[in-house]
Structure formats: C-alpha cells, structure tokens
Design a protein around this motif. Structure first.
Motif, PDB file in Angstrom:
ATOM      1  N   VAL A 211      92.100 -32.624   3.343  1.00  0.00           N
ATOM      2  CA  VAL A 211      91.903 -32.814   4.840  1.00  0.00           C
ATOM      3  C   VAL A 211      91.123 -33.870   5.539  1.00  0.00           C
ATOM      4  N   THR A 212      91.754 -34.582   6.210  1.00  0.00           N
ATOM      5  CA  THR A 212      91.092 -35.765   6.813  1.00  0.00           C
ATOM      6  C   THR A 212      91.517 -36.394   8.307  1.00  0.00           C
ATOM      7  N   SER A 213      90.586 -37.083   8.689  1.00  0.00           N
ATOM      8  CA  SER A 213      90.693 -37.618   9.967  1.00  0.00           C
ATOM      9  C   SER A 213      90.431 -39.283   9.887  1.00  0.00           C
TER      10      SER A 213
ATOM     11  N   GLY B 259     100.257 -28.493  -3.519  1.00  0.00           N
ATOM     12  CA  GLY B 259      99.332 -28.874  -2.812  1.00  0.00           C
ATOM     13  C   GLY B 259      99.507 -29.462  -1.306  1.00  0.00           C
ATOM     14  N   SER B 260      98.818 -29.514  -0.510  1.00  0.00           N
ATOM     15  CA  SER B 260      98.985 -29.958   0.911  1.00  0.00           C
ATOM     16  C   SER B 260      97.891 -31.130   1.597  1.00  0.00           C
ATOM     17  N   LEU B 261      98.559 -32.105   2.187  1.00  0.00           N
ATOM     18  CA  LEU B 261      97.708 -33.016   3.033  1.00  0.00           C
ATOM     19  C   LEU B 261      97.766 -32.783   4.402  1.00  0.00           C
ATOM     20  N   TRP B 262      96.662 -32.560   4.922  1.00  0.00           N
ATOM     21  CA  TRP B 262      96.461 -32.401   6.391  1.00  0.00           C
ATOM     22  C   TRP B 262      95.699 -33.902   7.118  1.00  0.00           C
ATOM     23  N   VAL B 263      96.436 -34.506   8.134  1.00  0.00           N
ATOM     24  CA  VAL B 263      95.865 -35.489   8.773  1.00  0.00           C
ATOM     25  C   VAL B 263      95.877 -35.196  10.174  1.00  0.00           C
ATOM     26  N   ASN B 264      94.703 -35.401  10.623  1.00  0.00           N
ATOM     27  CA  ASN B 264      94.126 -35.448  12.193  1.00  0.00           C
ATOM     28  C   ASN B 264      94.273 -36.887  12.463  1.00  0.00           C
TER      29      ASN B 264
ATOM     30  N   ALA C 105      94.179 -34.833  26.586  1.00  0.00           N
ATOM     31  CA  ALA C 105      93.212 -33.839  26.072  1.00  0.00           C
ATOM     32  C   ALA C 105      93.667 -33.179  24.610  1.00  0.00           C
ATOM     33  N   HIS C 106      94.583 -34.059  23.800  1.00  0.00           N
ATOM     34  CA  HIS C 106      94.853 -33.243  22.799  1.00  0.00           C
ATOM     35  C   HIS C 106      94.875 -34.684  21.709  1.00  0.00           C
ATOM     36  N   GLU C 107      94.861 -34.047  20.499  1.00  0.00           N
ATOM     37  CA  GLU C 107      95.166 -34.867  19.174  1.00  0.00           C
ATOM     38  C   GLU C 107      96.225 -34.326  18.354  1.00  0.00           C
ATOM     39  N   TYR C 108      96.633 -34.640  17.144  1.00  0.00           N
ATOM     40  CA  TYR C 108      97.746 -34.190  16.470  1.00  0.00           C
ATOM     41  C   TYR C 108      97.221 -33.740  14.998  1.00  0.00           C
TER      42      TYR C 108
END
Length: 287
Positions: free
Chosen positions: A35-37, A81-86, A136-139
């Motif tokens: 999980v990363t940004s 596994g999973s990769l989450w990107v903000n 007012a949002h991000e992905y």
C-alpha cells in the motif's frame, strides 16, 4: 538533528533508507500487500535532489519512472498478493493531464491486472475559482498479479457503518465496500491519523514535522484488512511518515518501508515508538 542515514530494523518493523526500485532485502514472493502513495507530479519538492520522483521534466517521464519503481514489486509480491496505489494530480498550465489513469494504463501494459478503483473524497481540497469544479478526490488503484488473489471482506459484517456511508448492505446477508471512500467523518470505527498529535510528539523529540501530505491511517487500513492476514508482511514503497506501517502493525502484520528521506524515517520512529519499544528484537538507528 537528523542523521544523514537512518534505518529501523526490528523483528516486525523494518524501514530502509533507500529507493524501492531494488528491494533486495526482501525474498521472492514474500509480501502479501503493498500500500503506497508515491510523490505526485510537480506538487512538492521533498529536498532529496534533482532526480527525485515527481520532479521529472514531463508527465511521460514521471509515469515511466513510477512504473519502473513498481517492477520489483512483482518479484516480492506473492502470487495472490495485492498492490494498492494512491495517486492524484494538480492543474498544470491550466489543465489536467489524466495522470492517475495514464499511470493505471501504463501499469496494465506492464502486465498488472487492474482489479479495482476507489475514489477517495477529501475534506481539505484547495479551492479554485476557475471555470471547473473544485477537485476534492484522489484515486486508489488496486492491482494484482493474477485473478486468484486473496481478498477477505468478511470483517465488514462487524463494521460500525449503520448509515452505509462506506459500505452497502451492512447488517444484511451480504455486505461490500462502496467504490468511494469518505474520511471526513468517523464512519469507520478505527483509529485515524492525527497529524497534530504526531507533530507534537515529534517536537518533543526535537524533530520538526513539515510533511503535510500523509494520508489518514484509514486509507491503508482498508486494503490491509481486505488483502492480508494477521502475521503477513505489508510494505510501503514510499514510506513517508509511516501511516501504512501504523495501520499494519496495529493490526498484527509485519511492516517493511522504503524511504529516501532520513527525516521521514525519524518521524516514523516517533509514530511507531510504542510498537518499537514492545518489539523483543534489536532496533538499529544508524547515524
């Protein structure tokens, strides 16, 4: 005083002072969830040199650099596994460049499967008087290596979300998350990131916390609960001040972070101090 080199190394928490492009410290297929940004394009200078991510000359170079950074993630990530990107973006020369979605497409071209897209609505949006809405949002993109990835949302049945602000079907026979996340109110019964408290604790330790872009702990918490188990290893390839680490260790996971700015590792040490003190193994902080 911030040391030039800094590292945290315990049994359950490791933060390396280096780029994530080469995660040689991690074995193949040893990580459950990432999980990363990453730094956003031309939004902030972190003071780590001319070659830092986000200060590239053009959008294409920025996206290529990001995709390259995530190449080693495929090696260390488990098959399920999973990769989450903000990722978000700002106006550049009066227009948007669709950077988050161009990044997602580039990742798919590298073989990543795009499983989900979550829209994170924000309460601290910068007002604009231009002829467009106030963004007012991000992905948050959820990438996987294969269609047979680990995913567990059974804990949603215990979620304190009676108004269905975060989920649909609470207290019904089936429940699932919505595709948007709103952190403006305490709809989720979990600890949230309080930068004021962290700033005060850092000051008490002689550290000036200037980082204002850390995401609330709930942002990495949801992916961690959905795609990892207690005892699994969670990593953040752009550690920052350790929000992902806090969400991981508070929920029984091991944590590994990569960070090129030693000041942020010092801040992470303050954030994670209770967990570091309770860890039986040796902690090294090299100056």
């Amino acid at each position: 005083v911030v040391p030039k080199t800094c590292q945290i190394y315990t049994e359950n928490i490791k933060i390396y002072h280096k780029s994530c492009a080469n995660m040689e410290e991690l074995a193949d297929k040893s990580v459950s969830t990432i999980v990363t940004s990453p730094p956003y394009f031309h939004m902030r200078d972190y003071g780590t040199g001319d070659n830092q991510r986000g200060l590239e000359d053009d959008v294409k170079s920025f996206i290529k650099g990001l995709v390259d950074d995530f190449k080693d993630c495929k090696r260390v990530l488990k098959d399920d596994g999973s990769l989450w990107v903000n990722l978000g973006e700002a106006l550049l020369d009066g227009t948007y460049n669709a950077i988050p979605h161009r990044f997602a497409i580039a990742m798919m071209e590298e073989g990543w499967l795009l499983n989900d897209e979550i829209v994170w609505t924000k309460s601290n949006a910068r007002f604009t008087a231009a002829n467009r809405s106030v963004r007012a949002h991000e992905y948050i993109f959820h990438f996987v290596r294969s269609k047979n990835f680990y995913y567990n949302n059974s804990w949603l049945n215990e979620l304190d979300d009676v108004n269905n602000k975060l989920s649909l079907g609470t207290k019904a026979s089936m429940v699932n998350l919505k595709s948007w996340m709103d952190c403006k109110s305490s709809m989720f019964n979990a600890g949230s990131n309080n930068m004021d408290d962290l700033r005060k604790a850092c000051k008490e330790n002689g550290i000036n916390l200037t980082h204002t872009a850390a995401f609330p702990v709930i942002v990495p918490l949801l992916p961690i609960l959905l795609t990892s188990k207690v005892g699994d290893t969670v990593i953040d390839t752009y550690n920052g001040t350790g929000s992902t680490g806090q969400a991981a260790v508070e929920n029984g996971r091991k944590y590994v972070g990569y960070e090129v700015k030693s000041e942020y590792i010092m801040i992470s040490k303050v954030r994670l101090r209770d967990h570091l003190e309770s860890d039986d193994s040796i902690e090294r902080l090299a100056a």
